[in-house]
Write a protein that holds these residues in place. Sequence first.
Motif, short mmCIF file in Angstrom:
data_model
loop_
_atom_site.label_atom_id
_atom_site.label_comp_id
_atom_site.label_asym_id
_atom_site.label_seq_id
_atom_site.Cartn_x
_atom_site.Cartn_y
_atom_site.Cartn_z
N GLY A 53 128.89 56.48 42.35
CA GLY A 53 129.21 56.82 43.73
C GLY A 53 129.33 58.32 43.95
O GLY A 53 128.82 58.86 44.95
N THR A 54 129.98 59.02 43.02
CA THR A 54 130.15 60.47 43.17
C THR A 54 128.81 61.18 43.04
O THR A 54 128.52 62.13 43.78
CB THR A 54 131.14 60.99 42.11
N GLY A 191 123.32 55.46 50.74
CA GLY A 191 123.87 55.00 49.47
C GLY A 191 125.32 55.41 49.29
O GLY A 191 126.13 54.65 48.74
N THR A 192 125.66 56.59 49.76
CA THR A 192 127.05 57.04 49.70
C THR A 192 127.96 56.13 50.50
O THR A 192 129.05 55.75 50.06
CB THR A 192 127.16 58.49 50.23
N LEU A 193 127.50 55.75 51.68
CA LEU A 193 128.29 54.81 52.50
C LEU A 193 128.45 53.47 51.78
O LEU A 193 129.51 52.84 51.84
CB LEU A 193 127.62 54.60 53.86
N GLY A 194 127.40 53.05 51.10
CA GLY A 194 127.47 51.79 50.36
C GLY A 194 128.49 51.84 49.24
O GLY A 194 129.30 50.91 49.05
N TYR A 195 128.49 52.93 48.46
CA TYR A 195 129.47 53.05 47.37
C TYR A 195 130.88 53.24 47.91
O TYR A 195 131.86 52.80 47.30
CB TYR A 195 129.09 54.22 46.45
N LEU A 196 131.01 53.91 49.05
CA LEU A 196 132.32 54.05 49.67
C LEU A 196 132.87 52.67 50.06
O LEU A 196 134.02 52.35 49.78
CB LEU A 196 132.21 54.96 50.89
N ALA A 197 132.01 51.86 50.69
CA ALA A 197 132.45 50.55 51.15
C ALA A 197 132.73 49.59 49.99
O ALA A 197 133.72 48.85 50.00
CB ALA A 197 131.38 49.95 52.08
N SER A 198 131.86 49.60 48.97
CA SER A 198 132.02 48.63 47.88
C SER A 198 133.24 48.95 47.00
O SER A 198 133.77 48.06 46.34
CB SER A 198 130.75 48.59 47.02
N GLY A 199 133.69 50.21 47.02
CA GLY A 199 134.86 50.56 46.21
C GLY A 199 136.14 50.67 47.01
O GLY A 199 137.21 50.98 46.44
#
Length: 264
Positions: A53-54, A191-199
């Motif tokens: 994510g980072t 993709g950043t939004l996706g990792y933000l949401a999934s975590g």
Amino acid sequence: MAWFAVYLGAGALVGVLAGLLGIGGGMTLVPVLAAIFTLQGYAPDHIVHLALGTAMASIVFTSASSVREHWRLGGIDTSIFKRMAPGMVTGSLLSTLAAGWISQRHLALAFAVIVYAGATQMLLNRKPAAHRPLPGPLPLFLAGLAIGTICGLVSAGGAFLNVPFMLWCGVPLRTAIGTAALLGIPVAMVGTLGYLASGWGIAQLPPWSMGFIFLPALAGLVSGSVLTAPFGARMTHRLPVLALKRIFALLLYVLATKMLLTYW
């Protein structure tokens, strides 16, 4: 403060690679960040997720800095961007949203396999004869969808797949590198939004995390990369890119192998 300096140095190195090869730097950063987070004792069950994510978030800034220089040097084809970006964005969003449900072991395995394949392509530099034009809008959308899905799983901007694909379609190398860098921006943003949401809401993550994005590391990476990415882009037009790509491919083999041995 010492760890911020480590992030800063990693960002500076990735910035050069981003400008030089059109990559967003995610494939390089993920194993490096995973090792740093392990040393810091952060989120043992989510280190790979946090690194992915980072790294994905950092690509937004690194690619943007690289693209400015490629644009100035006339190395971007906006018509290709317009036809491939929608598919890549869709694929990246789907895979990053799903990442939170994939175990750390399996994410590490998927990362290693995909990076091995990308590194092998760089190392061999096999280029099919450029005897065909770019396909129509639907095939380009589907190609972008497939590439974007892979990008989301390994936190990459897609250059390791986009550049060979564009070369196959007769796009000049430097234009392919610049256009791939531009395509990496919307992919990384979604993709950043996706990792933000999934975590989001996972309690084990360190303070100053937004989902699977660790903000202090992101700040250091971005501070370093935005300064050096334009330098790397200028080097593309002066240095033997093929030799540098092969050196980079060998580095990817080492990093992916360490990732696999550590987390599988």
